[in-house]
Every structure is written in C-alpha cells, then in structure tokens.
Design an enzyme around this catalytic site. Sequence first.
Site, short mmCIF file in Angstrom:
data_model
loop_
_atom_site.label_atom_id
_atom_site.label_comp_id
_atom_site.label_asym_id
_atom_site.label_seq_id
_atom_site.Cartn_x
_atom_site.Cartn_y
_atom_site.Cartn_z
N ASN A 1 -24.92 25.66 5.73
CA ASN A 1 -26.08 26.21 5.04
C ASN A 1 -26.19 25.55 3.67
OD1 ASN A 1 -27.74 27.90 3.33
ND2 ASN A 1 -27.56 29.53 4.85
N PRO A 2 -27.11 24.60 3.50
CA PRO A 2 -27.16 23.85 2.24
C PRO A 2 -27.47 24.72 1.03
CG PRO A 2 -29.02 23.29 3.67
CD PRO A 2 -28.07 24.08 4.50
N ARG B 1 -19.47 18.67 7.58
CA ARG B 1 -20.69 19.29 8.11
C ARG B 1 -21.11 20.46 7.23
NH1 ARG B 1 -21.11 21.51 14.34
NH2 ARG B 1 -23.38 21.36 14.56
N ILE B 2 -22.38 20.51 6.90
CA ILE B 2 -22.91 21.56 6.04
C ILE B 2 -23.59 22.61 6.91
CG2 ILE B 2 -24.52 22.09 4.17
CD1 ILE B 2 -22.01 20.44 3.38
N GLY C 1 -13.35 37.00 -6.14
CA GLY C 1 -11.90 37.09 -5.94
C GLY C 1 -11.16 35.96 -6.62
N VAL D 1 -16.06 23.99 0.14
CA VAL D 1 -16.91 23.61 -1.00
C VAL D 1 -16.69 24.50 -2.22
CG1 VAL D 1 -18.66 22.67 0.53
CG2 VAL D 1 -18.83 25.06 -0.17
N GLY D 2 -15.92 25.57 -2.10
CA GLY D 2 -15.85 26.54 -3.18
C GLY D 2 -15.12 26.05 -4.42
N GLU D 3 -14.08 25.25 -4.24
CA GLU D 3 -13.22 24.90 -5.38
C GLU D 3 -13.39 23.47 -5.87
OE1 GLU D 3 -9.17 27.24 -4.76
OE2 GLU D 3 -10.19 26.88 -2.85
#
Length: 750
Positions: free
Chosen positions: A643-644, A640-641, A250, A715-717
């Site tokens: 799912n690494p 906080r992560i 998207g 974390v996406g951008e």
Amino acid sequence: MSNRALPETAPRQTRHGSNLGQPLTRRDGILKVTGGARYAADHHPPGLLYAVMAVSRIARGRVTRLDVAAAKSHPGVVAVMTPDNKPALAQHPDEKHDGFTFRLDLLQDDRVRYANQPVAVVIAETLEAATEGAALLNPTYEEEAPAVGLDAAEPFTPPAIGVGDPADLETGDVAAGLAAAARRIEATYETPAQYHNAMEPHAVVATWDGDQLDLDMPSQGLAMAQGRIAGLFGIAPSDIHIRSPFLGGGFGSKGMIAGPQVLGIMAARLVGRPVKLVMTRPQMFGPVGHRAPTRQTLRLGAGEDGALTALDHETLTATSTFDDFIEPSGGVSHTLYAAPALATRHRAVRLDTGTPLFMRAPGEASGSAALEGAIDEMAEACGMDPLDFRLRNYAETEPASGKPFSSKALRACYAQGAKAFGWEGRPLAPRQMRNADGLLVGWGVGTATFPALMFQAEARAVLKASGEAAVAIGAIDMGQGAWTALAQIAAEELGLDIDAIDFRIGTSDLPNGGIAGGSAHTATAGTAIKGAAADAIAQLAALATQDSRSALYGAGNAGVIARGGRLVRRDDETRSEAFAEILERAGRESVEGKGAAGPDAARDSYAMHAHGAVFAEVTVDPDLGQIRATRLVGAFAAGRIINPRLVRSQYYGGMIWGVSFALHEQAVMDPRSGRPMNANLAEYHVPVNADVPSLEAILVEEEDPHVNPLGIKGVGEIGVTGSAGAIVNAIWHATGKRVRTLPVTLDKVL
C-alpha cells in the site's frame, strides 16, 4: 471473561484491479478520528479500581520507609501494594529465559536501581485518590552515589550485543589497511540517551476470574506477552486473554511485557477486583526501556582513487547495573561499504538507569548517524563529492558475510533521490550557498539501510458458503497500518474484494501473529496469511476439480486461480465457478486453511536488506546559529509495496525521527542525582510540523525473489537510518563546522 468482540474495523472499500499496490486509506482511520477506536485505558469493566505507582526519586540506594498508614487513611484508597504484601509470583522477576526476556522491577525488595523505579502501588476507587495516596507514601531513602554518563564506570566487553550478536567482529587486516591508505580520518561521534515517548503510554486493565486473566493492554507481541505473564503467575498461557486491537505507537518499547503492566496485574490479584494502571509521562523515563547513549570512534582509510582500504568502528555504550542490552551500533558498518578490512568492537559501562531496550532501528539509528558522518569526512579528505564517494564504495555483497544483496536497488535510490533533490548543482566546498534571507544553506546525503527480517507467525483463513471469508491472525497495528495492509494481502490471495472479508487481528486467542517489530510484521504476518489463503483455495479447488459436475473438473489444483470470488481455469477462463457453488454442491459450510511463516533457507545464501538514500537541506543563521531542516528527499527500495499510501507515511515518520535525532532529541540526566531532568514533552524535544516543512518519499521499484514469498521488506525503521547523518552532513556543508555530538544545537555551530 469479558466480551472479546473486536470493534468494527472499517468503512467498506472496493478494490480496483489487484488488492496489492492500491493506496487504500486506513480501514481503521474513521474509528480513530471519531474516537471509536478503543485503546487499553479506554476500558472500564464493572467494579474497576485505579492503580498509581509511587516511583523512586533517587537512582541508587534503598527505600527505608513508606508511610503506608497515611496513604491508606486517604478516602477512597483501597490498598497499598509494597514489597511486604505483594502477591507471590511463580517466577522471580530477575529470571531470564532467552534473548527477549529482561529483568523486571516488581517490588521484589527495597533496593533502588534507577530513578523512576516503582517502589509501591496505591489502589483506589478513583484516579485522584490513588494519585494522592501515592504522594502520601512520602518514601525516605538510604541514598548512594549514582553512576551517570559514559565515563562513570569501567568499560567491559559484553558477551553479546543486540540479541545474541558477537561484540567484536573483524574481516581483513584493519591495521594494514589503514597503514596503506593515502588518506585517513579518525572521528568520534556521540549520541545521547533517547526515551520512548509514544502517544499512548504503557497501560493495563486487568481482571482475574480464578486463574483466568483478562487484559486490555498495548502489546507488540501478544504470544510473547502471554508466555511471560503465564510464567510469572504460574498459569497456562491459554488462561490469559489479551486484547490489543490498537496501539498508540510502540517503537519497540511494547515488544515485551513491561514491569508496570505486571504491577497492574499483581494489584488486581491483591484486591480481587479489576484494576487499571496507566503510566504518567514522567514515569516513562525509566522502567520501559530507552536507547542508550553511545560514543563511537571511527577510523577510515582510502586510496588515491577514493576506494576504502579499511573501516574501524568502536562503540562505547551503556546498560543497567542489573541487566544487559547492548546497543549494536557497529553492526551497520558491516552492511554498506566495501572496505576490504573492516572491524567493529563494542564496549559497555553499567549505569544506574533502567535497562536500555529496543528503540526504533536499534543499533542502526545510532550507528548510521556516526558512520554516515565519518563517510562524509572521508569523502572530504579525498576531495570527492560525498555522493560520488558513496557510489564508489557501496558494496555489491554484504561485507560481513560475502552474501550478495540487491545492490542495484541502492544505486537506483542514489540516482532517483539525487535527481529529485537537485544534487547535481551542489558546490563541493562548505559555506558557498545562502538563501534570499542571508541564511547559510547546506546539502547533505546519508545512506539508509535496514535488514529485511522474518519472524514466526501463523494465520487462519476460512472460505464460507456465503461467498465471504474470515481471516484471523494475532497481528498488531501500532499505527503502521496493519489493519489495512494485511487485509489487502488476504483479499488478494483469496481472490475477493476486501469488503468480503471478516478480518480480525489484535487478540491473543487468534493464531500467533508474531511480533510487530524489526520492520518485519507485514512480511511475517502477510506470509502466514498468504499460506492460509493458499491452503483454503487448494481445498476448495480439490472439491471442484474432483467433481464431475463442476466446470473445473479435471483441471487439477494447480490448474485454477482465485479471482472475484470464483475459481477460474488457467487454460480456459470461460470456465469458472463461484466459491459458494462449489461448497454448496459439496455439502460444506466452509473450508479452513492454515498458514505459517518464518525464515527460510534463502537467508543462508543471500543478504537481505532494504536500502535507501536521504538528501537533506538545512539553513543555519550565521549570527544566531539557529538550524532548520528545510527539505528532505528520501528514495527507498523495499521490495514489493502493498500500500503506497501507508508506505510513504512510514517513510515520512522515519525521516522525521531522523530530524529529531539530529536536531532535537536527548534525555538530560542530572549528574548528581541520576534523575532525568527533562522527563516531559515540554522539555524532551521532538519535532512538530513547523520543524519539517518539506518531505518527499520516493518509492524505488524493486523485485527481490529471495526475501520471502511476498517479496516484502520493512519500511518502518529505514527512514531513520539515513536521515540523521544527512542532516548532520548538511550542517557541515552550510557552516564548515563538523559537529559530532548529537543533537546539533546552536551553541555547537557558533
């Protein structure tokens, strides 16, 4: 209404210890690689017709004639929708209601405002017939000269940039700061227009049943799409059912309903049968948004000690002639470096293009490419290593607001990234390194940043007497892994294995999951899920702790925790009871919890950002100018992560986009016609595997107690924001040439 059942979502995976932090593989992965994941265009309801848009070949003017008779005479063509016979709308498509409403081209008149604007829609029994019918329309035009390029129109000061931010912002006295500086630089960077090219183009399969509307349609925000469609057609949002369990990417372009999707809905209403409309790749270059071009001029000053005294960042960008979206490129300068005097200004020109819209890291991507280049130039002027210069000037508090943020995390990103990359051996001067093949080698660094946003969302969690649970939220997975990460949050908060949860997302009849954008979806939807789970567990605990027959009697709601499908006393773990036992004794089939998420008061006191540092190595052929990004190392701190495995995938995607931004991607517009000259994936260049031989993403540990109840940041951008600048800076280090017009191509370094 057609069948609303979601596809099977996952192979079963048993957790080990906590659900959070586990690198689970994607729960939807097998479905995707085996073809079991159904996207919008994969749906074929009975009686389906196919719609194809005829789009404008000019950028400005009006349509004077359409050969409707020729198109309708083609075998298989059922109808041709034009401005003369389109279904009436309850709202004019140019009406705007908020910062997320943009004007749509829905055949409202014969005006042409940009190339590839829809001018008619042909509906037929087959895709081939509709395509041939659209070609037979053979539009003729009264053409006007288009405005193309940043110098084609008079700049104006926009009333706002992005979504309501001020166009100009200043703290301190920039002129005085520059005058007092021992070293000064001025640099102008240009970034090109970039167009959304997700794997899945915009599409819709629309079926009307009276005033009820059934849609298969990719959407990053189901409730927003429902509301916009309801307003346009004058029906209740509850009468619209949207399925969007999977999106093939998207990047912001599917955040709002797109004009071509509405045209498909209108076509279905016109013919009274289900209609499918799927955009072709060339049609993506126009009506569904893009990143606008920018020309950014930065003036920086620094003292003898290398401390910044002033930072001035002026942006010239473009919007359309009929709507406003102003790329907020200067905003990034207010979030990173501790200049005591700082000013940003935005000016825009109106061009004959589709309206620019949100595109991955809108503002931050284009702005950081220029800012990180200028910071490197300032470091060079001061005779300092560019990493040392950044460490000298990174901000302890957000410069724009004075609010504290997690600056220690940024320092950790610099340190861990530099160590993994081997930065310590970097020579200060350019053109000092070559590899065994005689190619020039350069190393560069860029600081990464992105705001930690939160939107509104709701969720529902049901604990059942069977010992299982059902969790529902209208969330969206556009490839980032929401099917997996959000299910992990649900399992953790309910104290269950992930395979004991019937987890549902992706349809508009579920609680509003907000928008999958701004790198905020996991934090937003996850917080709503956490709240729903807590509510369900609290109700279950009340049943147990108030029942004298329970081993938990008298513990109080706060005195128990959920673990392994049981409630356990905090003060005596030998005393516990299974969820199923509690419900059975209470004569209940289930308990249902509800949760909500949204920005909280902590944002008034703290600046909230994810941080990172990207280190890049490039090689440049000294004779041919060929450039390769041979190695990227990114270190990122994002709270906080969950799912690494998924997080690293997102970082890799961001850094690859940075490679694309720096070296490949640009839309080339014909200055005579205003048409895009490379509206396809053969000539609109994006990186392939061979362009990115080595990637490493380091997950820097960070605990931020203020950002949201889960401590999650996006974390996406963020991976885009440091990478382009790092690569451009590495090219200078390899060649000694500062290239300020992106993408950097071989002619610019020769």
